[in-house]
Write a protein that holds these residues in place. Sequence first.
Motif, PDB file in Angstrom:
ATOM      1  N   SER A  43      -2.849 -13.389   3.558  1.00  0.00           N
ATOM      2  CA  SER A  43      -1.998 -12.298   3.072  1.00  0.00           C
ATOM      3  C   SER A  43      -0.523 -12.562   3.336  1.00  0.00           C
ATOM      4  N   LEU A  44      -0.224 -13.380   4.340  1.00  0.00           N
ATOM      5  CA  LEU A  44       1.172 -13.669   4.662  1.00  0.00           C
ATOM      6  C   LEU A  44       1.898 -14.356   3.508  1.00  0.00           C
TER       7      LEU A  44
ATOM      8  N   ARG B 113       2.047  -6.978   1.001  1.00  0.00           N
ATOM      9  CA  ARG B 113       1.839  -7.873   2.152  1.00  0.00           C
ATOM     10  C   ARG B 113       1.783  -7.149   3.492  1.00  0.00           C
ATOM     11  N   PRO B 114       2.731  -6.270   3.846  1.00  0.00           N
ATOM     12  CA  PRO B 114       2.660  -5.632   5.170  1.00  0.00           C
ATOM     13  C   PRO B 114       1.381  -4.832   5.384  1.00  0.00           C
ATOM     14  N   LEU B 115       0.941  -4.114   4.344  1.00  0.00           N
ATOM     15  CA  LEU B 115      -0.271  -3.306   4.485  1.00  0.00           C
ATOM     16  C   LEU B 115      -1.512  -4.181   4.595  1.00  0.00           C
TER      17      LEU B 115
ATOM     18  N   THR C 222       6.561  -0.535   0.419  1.00  0.00           N
ATOM     19  CA  THR C 222       6.536  -1.678   1.336  1.00  0.00           C
ATOM     20  C   THR C 222       6.139  -2.978   0.655  1.00  0.00           C
TER      21      THR C 222
ATOM     22  N   SER D 215      -2.351   3.806   2.242  1.00  0.00           N
ATOM     23  CA  SER D 215      -1.823   2.672   1.483  1.00  0.00           C
ATOM     24  C   SER D 215      -1.340   3.100   0.110  1.00  0.00           C
TER      25      SER D 215
ATOM     26  N   VAL E 195      -1.685  -7.340   5.769  1.00  0.00           N
ATOM     27  CA  VAL E 195      -1.708  -7.996   7.080  1.00  0.00           C
ATOM     28  C   VAL E 195      -2.089  -6.988   8.162  1.00  0.00           C
ATOM     29  N   THR E 196      -1.511  -5.789   8.088  1.00  0.00           N
ATOM     30  CA  THR E 196      -1.831  -4.753   9.085  1.00  0.00           C
ATOM     31  C   THR E 196      -3.295  -4.361   9.014  1.00  0.00           C
TER      32      THR E 196
ATOM     33  N   GLY F 138       5.905  -9.887  -0.695  1.00  0.00           N
ATOM     34  CA  GLY F 138       6.338  -8.950   0.330  1.00  0.00           C
ATOM     35  C   GLY F 138       7.296  -7.917  -0.194  1.00  0.00           C
TER      36      GLY F 138
END
Length: 506
Positions: A469-470, A345-347, A342, A335, A349-350, A474
């Motif tokens: 987190s969404l 947000r993407p990290l 990125t 991360s 959520v993942t 982002g």
Amino acid sequence: MSSAPPALSTEPGPSTRRGGWTAMILVIACAAQFMVVLDVSIVNVALPGMKASLGLSPAGQQWIVNAYTLAFAGLLLLGGRAADLVGARRTFLTGLGIFTTASLACGLAGDGTTLIAARAVQGIGGALLAPATLTLIMTNFTEPRSRARAMGAWSSVNAVGGAAGAVIGGLLTEYAGWRWVFFVNLPIGIAILAAALLYVPGVPGSRGGLRRLDLPGALSVTVGLTALVYGIISTESSSWASPQVWAALGLGVLLLTAFVVIESKVAAPLVPLSVLRRRTLALANLVMIGLGSAMFAMWFLLSLYLQQVLGFSALKAGLWFLPGCLAVMVGARTSAHLVHRTGPRPLLVTGMAISTFGFLWLSRIAPGGAFTTDVAAPFVLCALGLGLAMLPVTVAATTGIERREAGLASGLVNTSRQVGGALGLAILAAVAAHTARDHAGSGAQALTAGYGQAFLFAALFTACAALGSLFLPGRPATADPGAGPGPGSGPGSGPGSGPASPGGPR
């Protein structure tokens, strides 16, 4: 090497500041932070030994962890303010002295009550010590590139200390006894104290600094959280309808309400309520509470399952935690490389999705299951998700925050991790206890059913964190090395804030 450390400055200094004195200050700060973070997790593997030696109840085992966590969480922001107003050196030495002395008291404790009280005092020392370590770094490493390197070292110590606690705790418990998970702090603390007296320069605090500390706010939030946790834990032996439970929960709500009122009235609040009106900051803290709720309980419950159900020794249990420790570090490093490209947000959520899948897998544990496939594999997934999420949630909390508020924002998110951990441990342990008590079987079958149900609830916490987190940023986050303390990677990270931080006075 000069005969005395250079004076602190908030402006880039000469090359000597990047030499021996600042290198020693970094070593001192990182060593102290490692000790604080280590004590969040080192006791987990030793809990069965403490239970057998001191006759602890299941609730008593929780309080060994939560007494430290609650004192640390409730006073962490006060410690940051103390470092700013009283002086980082004075706060550092005070916190170190309290922490080391309390560690001795923990190791010598002859009963559970004494041990729990000493753990609370340890948490007070940690709450003073942890922010002071970061304040020392922020005020001595003022050139952006050197500060980034120093912060990288400090963050790595957080990750390693928090993750390695179970392994070190298992080794000490197996070969020296559970008391040495506390005694180990004595030589470390004394060595750090001697080095700090030699190398850490003193800087006068603000005039009237002690009078400006928000002690009523700190006490109301700490006692309020403790009352809430006590009420939840009490349900393991009393019904939800009992006066004891309702009195504790009611007192907790009352004191936390009082905290909000106090913060709206005092001149120098721990948490200016205006910052909580920032949607991204408030949401990031809620996500961190959900994340901490699941992750703190994971280490606690797995340690008990490995030793009480599978019959592992403390050493074997500690060593089997090593893959999870490595997974945390892999996630944190990944991360760190990706978050500024990125966005958080993407990290997040993942990471939370991976952890949710891991907890759902763990919820299927059985008394006679295969350790590698039924425990180790899902545990690694949970830990990997934790590592991926820790840095992005702190970045999200500080995105769009002014330089002068960066320390406060990062301090809030680290406090939320500790608060979530304490509340989550109380809730999930209560779920495990109620499920085990109501289970048709007995012994290992009942315990396993309880732990499985608790992991299912942990999956719910991380799923909620993923959904939250969404709504976080982002877009790629722009990093300003001088903007604030930056993210911490470990369970004990806690930044200082205020005049001593690069943002200048508030």
